[in-house]
Design a protein around this motif. Structure first.
Motif, PDB file in Angstrom:
ATOM      1  N   ALA A 147       0.932  -1.215   0.027  1.00  0.00           N
ATOM      2  CA  ALA A 147      -0.035  -0.045  -0.057  1.00  0.00           C
ATOM      3  C   ALA A 147       0.878   1.201   0.066  1.00  0.00           C
ATOM      4  N   PHE A 148       1.821   1.228   0.733  1.00  0.00           N
ATOM      5  CA  PHE A 148       2.881   2.364   0.751  1.00  0.00           C
ATOM      6  C   PHE A 148       3.552   2.566  -0.731  1.00  0.00           C
ATOM      7  N   ILE A 149       3.872   1.388  -1.258  1.00  0.00           N
ATOM      8  CA  ILE A 149       4.488   1.722  -2.559  1.00  0.00           C
ATOM      9  C   ILE A 149       3.564   2.088  -3.522  1.00  0.00           C
ATOM     10  N   LEU A 150       2.351   1.714  -3.376  1.00  0.00           N
ATOM     11  CA  LEU A 150       1.257   2.317  -4.402  1.00  0.00           C
ATOM     12  C   LEU A 150       0.996   3.749  -4.039  1.00  0.00           C
ATOM     13  N   THR A 151       1.235   4.197  -2.803  1.00  0.00           N
ATOM     14  CA  THR A 151       1.094   5.539  -2.574  1.00  0.00           C
ATOM     15  C   THR A 151       2.221   6.408  -3.116  1.00  0.00           C
ATOM     16  N   LEU A 152       3.471   5.867  -3.144  1.00  0.00           N
ATOM     17  CA  LEU A 152       4.669   6.516  -3.651  1.00  0.00           C
ATOM     18  C   LEU A 152       4.218   6.615  -5.144  1.00  0.00           C
ATOM     19  N   LEU A 153       3.796   5.539  -5.658  1.00  0.00           N
ATOM     20  CA  LEU A 153       3.310   5.621  -7.234  1.00  0.00           C
ATOM     21  C   LEU A 153       2.386   6.571  -7.643  1.00  0.00           C
ATOM     22  N   GLU A 154       1.222   6.656  -6.667  1.00  0.00           N
ATOM     23  CA  GLU A 154       0.367   7.759  -6.889  1.00  0.00           C
ATOM     24  C   GLU A 154       0.893   9.154  -6.862  1.00  0.00           C
ATOM     25  N   ALA A 155       2.176   9.331  -5.826  1.00  0.00           N
ATOM     26  CA  ALA A 155       2.804  10.330  -5.838  1.00  0.00           C
ATOM     27  C   ALA A 155       3.098  11.046  -7.250  1.00  0.00           C
ATOM     28  N   GLN A 156       3.716  10.098  -7.831  1.00  0.00           N
ATOM     29  CA  GLN A 156       4.342  10.417  -9.160  1.00  0.00           C
ATOM     30  C   GLN A 156       3.316  10.498 -10.455  1.00  0.00           C
ATOM     31  N   LEU A 157       2.307   9.502 -10.179  1.00  0.00           N
ATOM     32  CA  LEU A 157       1.384   9.456 -11.544  1.00  0.00           C
ATOM     33  C   LEU A 157      -0.008  10.337 -11.311  1.00  0.00           C
ATOM     34  N   GLY A 158      -0.259  10.342  -9.743  1.00  0.00           N
ATOM     35  CA  GLY A 158      -1.533  11.252  -9.581  1.00  0.00           C
ATOM     36  C   GLY A 158      -2.517  10.018  -9.279  1.00  0.00           C
ATOM     37  N   ARG A 159      -3.439  10.509  -8.461  1.00  0.00           N
ATOM     38  CA  ARG A 159      -4.622   9.460  -8.025  1.00  0.00           C
ATOM     39  C   ARG A 159      -5.493   9.165  -9.095  1.00  0.00           C
ATOM     40  N   ALA A 160      -5.905  10.157 -10.049  1.00  0.00           N
ATOM     41  CA  ALA A 160      -6.729   9.987 -11.137  1.00  0.00           C
ATOM     42  C   ALA A 160      -6.240   8.730 -11.856  1.00  0.00           C
ATOM     43  N   LEU A 161      -5.131   8.989 -12.313  1.00  0.00           N
ATOM     44  CA  LEU A 161      -4.540   7.824 -13.215  1.00  0.00           C
ATOM     45  C   LEU A 161      -4.381   6.597 -12.385  1.00  0.00           C
ATOM     46  N   MET A 162      -4.079   6.432 -11.332  1.00  0.00           N
ATOM     47  CA  MET A 162      -3.987   5.130 -10.294  1.00  0.00           C
ATOM     48  C   MET A 162      -5.421   4.685 -10.446  1.00  0.00           C
ATOM     49  N   GLN A 163      -6.462   5.613  -9.973  1.00  0.00           N
ATOM     50  CA  GLN A 163      -7.911   4.977  -9.963  1.00  0.00           C
ATOM     51  C   GLN A 163      -8.052   4.434 -11.352  1.00  0.00           C
ATOM     52  N   LYS A 164      -7.887   5.220 -12.371  1.00  0.00           N
ATOM     53  CA  LYS A 164      -8.177   4.828 -13.640  1.00  0.00           C
ATOM     54  C   LYS A 164      -7.653   3.183 -14.177  1.00  0.00           C
ATOM     55  N   SER A 165      -6.199   3.017 -13.722  1.00  0.00           N
ATOM     56  CA  SER A 165      -5.391   2.075 -13.910  1.00  0.00           C
ATOM     57  C   SER A 165      -6.106   0.732 -13.059  1.00  0.00           C
ATOM     58  N   LEU A 166      -6.570   0.806 -11.878  1.00  0.00           N
ATOM     59  CA  LEU A 166      -6.851  -0.021 -10.963  1.00  0.00           C
ATOM     60  C   LEU A 166      -8.336  -0.259 -11.350  1.00  0.00           C
ATOM     61  N   ALA A 167      -9.042   0.475 -11.985  1.00  0.00           N
ATOM     62  CA  ALA A 167     -10.505   0.093 -12.540  1.00  0.00           C
ATOM     63  C   ALA A 167     -10.364  -1.167 -13.585  1.00  0.00           C
TER      64      ALA A 167
END
Length: 169
Positions: A147-167
């Motif tokens: 979860a912490f690693i995904l948070t670091l990835l979110e910091a680089q990509l943005g939450r919207a792109l993370m959410q779109k990817s996980l969807a």
């Protein structure tokens, strides 16, 4: 029956949790059932989440969001079936979407602190993580590390792109 008075609070918490998970798409099942159980902890599976003991009455938002997130990340998705701890990691990561900035920061700090205490000999990849007798290590690797690693990835990509990817899982 002893927790009937908690129903309005639980309903509000569930609505907030579902709202925060909306970027993943509609709830994957026709119905969501919240089951008050006698055993401790929670469990999210298919269209049911169980909240046991005091967890039903308190219905903490991050906790409930985590359990509901299993509808998307608990084995329904081909990408996470048989993949070690990814369903827990993904649900834990998404659980912070329901929180305000300060609460989310505090949750992420808890992840970081938990993982920092893991002995290097007990660490393992999230993809091969399984239950261990030492809950502290289990939590740190299974829930916190990924979860912490995904948070670091979110910091680089943005939450919207993370959410779109996980969807798309």
């Amino acid at each position: 029956p002893e927790n009937t008075g908690a129903l309005p609070s639980v309903e509000n918490t569930v609505r907030r949790a579902l709202s925060s998970l909306a970027p993943l798409g509609p709830y994957p099942y026709p119905m969501l059932r919240i089951v008050d159980t006698g055993f401790p902890g929670g469990y999210g599976a298919i269209s049911n989440i169980t909240l046991g003991g005091g967890s039903f009455a308190s219905a903490e938002l991050q906790y409930v969001t985590h359990e509901i997130a299993h509808a998307w990340f608990g084995g329904k998705s081909f990408a996470v079936q048989g993949s070690g701890a990814w369903p827990e990691t993904l649900a834990e990561y998404a659980s912070t979407w329901s929180l305000g900035p300060e609460e989310a920061h505090a949750a992420r700090k808890r992840w970081q602190e938990a993982y920092s205490r893991v002995d290097a000999k007990q660490d393992r990849p999230v993809s091969t993580s399984t239950w261990t007798a030492d809950y502290g290590t289990h939590y740190a690797v299974t829930y916190a590390k990924g979860a912490f690693i995904l948070t670091l990835l979110e910091a680089q990509l943005g939450r919207a792109l993370m959410q779109k990817s996980l969807a798309t899982l």
